[in-house]
Design a protein around this motif. Structure first.
Motif, PDB file in Angstrom:
ATOM      1  N   SER A  75      50.802  26.781  38.583  1.00 34.43           N
ATOM      2  CA  SER A  75      51.120  28.159  38.281  1.00 34.43           C
ATOM      3  C   SER A  75      49.886  29.335  38.414  1.00 34.43           C
ATOM      4  O   SER A  75      48.713  28.700  37.999  1.00 34.43           O
ATOM      5  CB  SER A  75      51.535  28.458  36.569  1.00 34.43           C
ATOM      6  N   ARG A  76      50.147  30.556  38.563  1.00 35.28           N
ATOM      7  CA  ARG A  76      49.532  31.862  38.811  1.00 35.28           C
ATOM      8  C   ARG A  76      49.873  33.224  37.923  1.00 35.28           C
ATOM      9  O   ARG A  76      50.948  32.983  37.521  1.00 35.28           O
ATOM     10  CB  ARG A  76      48.707  31.787  40.167  1.00 35.28           C
ATOM     11  N   MET A  77      48.993  33.951  37.352  1.00 33.16           N
ATOM     12  CA  MET A  77      49.556  34.531  36.531  1.00 33.16           C
ATOM     13  C   MET A  77      49.104  36.312  36.473  1.00 33.16           C
ATOM     14  O   MET A  77      47.360  36.108  37.099  1.00 33.16           O
ATOM     15  CB  MET A  77      49.368  34.474  34.880  1.00 33.16           C
ATOM     16  N   VAL A  78      49.833  36.890  36.834  1.00 37.25           N
ATOM     17  CA  VAL A  78      49.669  38.305  36.757  1.00 37.25           C
ATOM     18  C   VAL A  78      49.141  39.630  35.800  1.00 37.25           C
ATOM     19  O   VAL A  78      51.174  39.237  35.980  1.00 37.25           O
ATOM     20  CB  VAL A  78      49.643  38.957  38.321  1.00 37.25           C
TER      21      VAL A  78
ATOM     22  N   LEU B  11      38.804  38.124  25.729  1.00 35.10           N
ATOM     23  CA  LEU B  11      38.051  37.431  27.476  1.00 35.10           C
ATOM     24  C   LEU B  11      37.972  37.640  28.707  1.00 35.10           C
ATOM     25  O   LEU B  11      37.762  36.680  29.222  1.00 35.10           O
ATOM     26  CB  LEU B  11      40.222  36.946  28.384  1.00 35.10           C
ATOM     27  N   HIS B  12      37.298  38.916  28.184  1.00 32.51           N
ATOM     28  CA  HIS B  12      36.296  39.716  29.084  1.00 32.51           C
ATOM     29  C   HIS B  12      35.074  38.283  29.099  1.00 32.51           C
ATOM     30  O   HIS B  12      34.260  37.403  27.914  1.00 32.51           O
ATOM     31  CB  HIS B  12      35.467  40.194  29.107  1.00 32.51           C
TER      32      HIS B  12
ATOM     33  N   HIS C 227      42.187  33.649  41.418  1.00 32.13           N
ATOM     34  CA  HIS C 227      42.612  33.410  40.152  1.00 32.13           C
ATOM     35  C   HIS C 227      43.045  33.187  40.036  1.00 32.13           C
ATOM     36  O   HIS C 227      45.027  33.689  40.150  1.00 32.13           O
ATOM     37  CB  HIS C 227      41.614  34.347  39.658  1.00 32.13           C
ATOM     38  N   ASP C 228      43.586  32.492  39.273  1.00 37.81           N
ATOM     39  CA  ASP C 228      44.875  31.582  38.315  1.00 37.81           C
ATOM     40  C   ASP C 228      45.339  32.644  36.673  1.00 37.81           C
ATOM     41  O   ASP C 228      46.341  33.211  36.907  1.00 37.81           O
ATOM     42  CB  ASP C 228      44.779  30.375  37.544  1.00 37.81           C
TER      43      ASP C 228
ATOM     44  N   GLY D  58      37.120  31.322  35.048  1.00 40.27           N
ATOM     45  CA  GLY D  58      38.264  31.224  35.898  1.00 40.27           C
ATOM     46  C   GLY D  58      39.635  33.191  35.822  1.00 40.27           C
ATOM     47  O   GLY D  58      40.107  32.763  36.192  1.00 40.27           O
ATOM     48  N   ILE D  59      39.056  34.138  34.748  1.00 42.63           N
ATOM     49  CA  ILE D  59      40.412  34.624  34.308  1.00 42.63           C
ATOM     50  C   ILE D  59      39.467  36.176  35.169  1.00 42.63           C
ATOM     51  O   ILE D  59      38.130  36.708  35.302  1.00 42.63           O
ATOM     52  CB  ILE D  59      39.964  35.288  33.301  1.00 42.63           C
ATOM     53  N   ALA D  60      40.248  36.653  35.946  1.00 43.94           N
ATOM     54  CA  ALA D  60      39.663  38.221  36.276  1.00 43.94           C
ATOM     55  C   ALA D  60      39.912  39.569  36.603  1.00 43.94           C
ATOM     56  O   ALA D  60      41.257  39.618  35.839  1.00 43.94           O
ATOM     57  CB  ALA D  60      39.848  37.913  38.192  1.00 43.94           C
ATOM     58  N   PHE D  61      39.173  40.978  35.805  1.00 46.22           N
ATOM     59  CA  PHE D  61      39.719  41.519  35.221  1.00 46.22           C
ATOM     60  C   PHE D  61      39.544  42.566  36.319  1.00 46.22           C
ATOM     61  O   PHE D  61      38.125  43.060  37.195  1.00 46.22           O
ATOM     62  CB  PHE D  61      38.547  42.053  34.062  1.00 46.22           C
ATOM     63  N   CYS D  62      41.040  43.430  36.633  1.00 45.05           N
ATOM     64  CA  CYS D  62      40.168  44.548  38.405  1.00 45.05           C
ATOM     65  C   CYS D  62      40.373  45.704  37.285  1.00 45.05           C
ATOM     66  O   CYS D  62      41.802  46.137  36.602  1.00 45.05           O
ATOM     67  CB  CYS D  62      40.632  44.056  38.909  1.00 45.05           C
ATOM     68  N   GLN D  63      39.588  47.343  37.826  1.00 43.50           N
ATOM     69  CA  GLN D  63      39.674  47.881  36.783  1.00 43.50           C
ATOM     70  C   GLN D  63      40.544  49.078  37.772  1.00 43.50           C
ATOM     71  O   GLN D  63      39.563  49.129  38.874  1.00 43.50           O
ATOM     72  CB  GLN D  63      38.766  47.893  35.601  1.00 43.50           C
TER      73      GLN D  63
END
Length: 316
Positions: A255-258, A283-284, A127-128, A288-293
């Motif tokens: 570009s990639r952002m974490v 944003l959930h 994911h970006d 194209g956006i990943a959420f990790c818990q």
């Protein structure tokens, strides 16, 4: 009582890596299974009820890739192996142990140690924009830095940008002694620490002078477009919602952002909403956006840190 079991380990190094410092791994294996473990040279004697002995044997076999390769077994590895056995994910656990992300300058292997850490690594690769939310010690920043340095060294990006809000100083950096770099260094230290594990410290200043690596407070991102860069926003719980929107909209082409943070540890004033919490709600579900818990089971620092996180969660 079942039949005692003797597991013959191939060499003294295997025995040392399996037992851990002060044989703390054997104590944890005993606590997890109910079996009694005694190490005599290269022979591990396992006794107790048949079910306990069998479970202990399966746990030790699941960890064989590590101790058999002369790699240290940690408490997190043992707990993840137990979880893998309980949930029929032993094949996935073998893949987890074998997936080496990188090596430190000292040659030590860096890998995801829990299933959720591995999901996080895969999310960043695919994911970006990836958000990773979890308590202290879960490897949020360090794993992102590992992937960023790798991508930079493979020439996938021209720049590595590390940023975090300097909220602990109230963003009033003028009150601190020294030039800008000296003023912000204390707030960016964790990012430097990760870089130093992976790169020759003597090369880092030259890369910073050339702008290949940039470590800066969040306020210095305003008005820029960050193209062909791998960006890590650390301590994101300390951003305000406008700051978070500002930095997310800096994302340029290639570009990639974490974005990493712990929503339970905000240093913002009580009335101020956290940009990370707000972003999570808004944003959930955006493609194209990943959420990790990550949670306390993913804490990979000193075993006490896991117990501290658990105690605070219980209190709150």
């Amino acid at each position: 009582m079942g039949e005692p079991l003797t597991i013959h380990l191939p060499d003294p190094e295997s025995a040392i890596h399996l037992a851990g410092p002060g044989e703390e791994n054997l104590k944890l294996l005993s606590k997890q299974t109910g079996a009694s473990l005694v190490l005599r040279g290269q022979d591990l004697l396992v006794s107790g009820p048949e079910g306990a002995v069998n479970l202990c044997r399966r746990l030790i076999e699941a960890l064989a890739y590590l101790w058999g390769q002369g790699r240290s077994v940690t408490s997190v590895d043992i707990l993840t192996a137990r979880h893998a056995l309980d949930t029929n994910r032993t094949e996935e656990f073998q893949a987890l142990q074998q997936d080496v992300l990188a090596r430190t300058r000292k040659g030590e292997v860096i890998r995801a140690k829990t299933f959720r850490q591995r999901q996080y690594v895969q999310a960043v690769r695919n994911h970006d924009l990836t958000f990773c939310i979890g308590p202290a010690g879960t490897g949020k920043t360090f794993l992102a830095a590992v992937l960023a340095v790798q991508a930079l060294q493979a020439n996938q990006y021209e720049r590595l940008i590390l940023t975090r809000p300097a909220v602990e100083a109230g963003e009033r950096l003028g009150f601190l002694p020294g030039d800008l770099q000296q003023k912000v260094d204390p707030y960016l230290r964790p990012l430097y620490d990760a870089l130093h594990e992976l790169m020759d410290p003597e090369k880092i200043p030259a890369l910073m002078e050339r702008g290949v690596i940039e470590v800066a407070p969040l306020a210095y991102m305003r008005g820029r477009t960050l193209s062909n860069a791998f960006i890590i926003l650390d301590e994101a719980q300390n951003t305000t919602p406008p700051q978070m929107k500002m930095v997310l909209t800096r994302l340029g082409f290639k570009s990639r952002m974490v974005v990493t943070g712990d929503v339970t540890q905000t240093d913002l004033p009580e009335h101020q909403a956290s940009g990370l919490s707000v972003a999570q709600k808004i944003l959930h579900g955006v493609e194209g956006i990943a959420f990790c818990q990550l949670g306390r089971a993913d804490v990979v620092r000193h075993p006490l840190v896991q117990r501290i996180v658990t105690a605070y969660e219980g209190h709150e």
